[in-house]
Design an enzyme around this catalytic site. Sequence first.
Site, mmCIF file in Angstrom:
data_model
loop_
_atom_site.group_PDB
_atom_site.id
_atom_site.type_symbol
_atom_site.label_atom_id
_atom_site.label_comp_id
_atom_site.label_asym_id
_atom_site.label_seq_id
_atom_site.Cartn_x
_atom_site.Cartn_y
_atom_site.Cartn_z
ATOM 1 N N SER A 61 5.542 -7.899 9.928
ATOM 2 C CA SER A 61 5.344 -6.602 9.470
ATOM 3 C C SER A 61 4.766 -5.694 10.678
ATOM 4 C CB SER A 61 4.193 -7.310 9.066
ATOM 5 O OG SER A 61 4.699 -7.475 7.423
ATOM 6 N N LYS A 64 6.508 -1.916 9.745
ATOM 7 C CA LYS A 64 5.917 -0.700 8.920
ATOM 8 C C LYS A 64 5.074 0.468 9.854
ATOM 9 C CE LYS A 64 4.531 -4.019 5.120
ATOM 10 N NZ LYS A 64 4.217 -5.692 5.466
ATOM 11 N N SER A 118 -1.504 -4.464 5.159
ATOM 12 C CA SER A 118 0.102 -4.591 5.417
ATOM 13 C C SER A 118 0.881 -4.850 3.797
ATOM 14 C CB SER A 118 0.582 -6.134 6.150
ATOM 15 O OG SER A 118 1.443 -5.863 6.977
ATOM 16 N N LYS A 234 -0.487 -2.910 14.707
ATOM 17 C CA LYS A 234 -0.128 -3.426 13.446
ATOM 18 C C LYS A 234 0.439 -4.896 14.402
ATOM 19 C CE LYS A 234 1.008 -4.018 9.000
ATOM 20 N NZ LYS A 234 0.352 -5.288 9.305
#
Length: 283
Positions: A61, A64, A118, A234
């Site tokens: 993730s 992202k 997320s 993140k």
Amino acid sequence: MYAAGSTADKSATFAQDLCIVTEDTPGQDDKVTAEAAAVFDLTDKTVLFAKNPFERLYPASITKTMTALVALKYGNLSDEITVTKDAVITESGASLCGIKPGDKLTLEQLLYGLMLPSGNDAGAAIAVHIAGGVEPFARMMNDEALRIGATGTHFMNPHGLNNENHYTTAYDLYLIFNEAMKYPEFRKIVGTEKYSTTYHNEAGKPISVTWKDTNWYLTGERKMPEGLTALGGKTGTTQAAGSCLIMGSSDSSKREYITVVLKAPNHVGLYDNMTNILSKIVE
């Protein structure tokens, strides 16, 4: 020497504001057990530590970050988006923010749903809004990666669900995160521990939600090394990618850093690794 205007000249100009890994960059530390890790000093443009910075790995993730970058570059935060069936993610264990087809949210709300809990569903909704679908949005992501010099990167989707052709490197993630941090709204979003908002479903009924960030340094589940403040970041986790985290931080002099850990064995190991490399800033 090279001629002005040559490829080498352009490369030198491009790199002058970036951290560059050199032969003397420290890269040995038995405490760093993750597959790849790096520390970038944005003030001095130096690399304080780099383990396997150019190894191609699955980012999960952390993908992202690029999704948000492309959305901020080509969209408007006030855009109203109607969620389509393309945002339905059925893969077992996939992280979601809980939006449904017919829901109406702004791009700003979707970015919080993307970056804090997320939400893979938020990523798909953003991709459809910006590019008309996941595949054309992935092409935009790849174009942006090449534009900023992330040549070891290839994206297949906006959320990071595993695909053998979806990969990046620790160094490329630094380039991507560094570019995203140029947007004040990105800094605001990734530095937010908890976000509450209200949007409307297909029937016009208000839906109130609170999304919590997954970064333990922001939520207080892990402490930053003394003298450092977390600016945000993140996380990313899949079986293939392991546990991953990229983040920005600052010291007491407001100098900023980007640190990245890829393919740690588990969540506890991820934060052990990240704390170890963050400590290199203040040691």
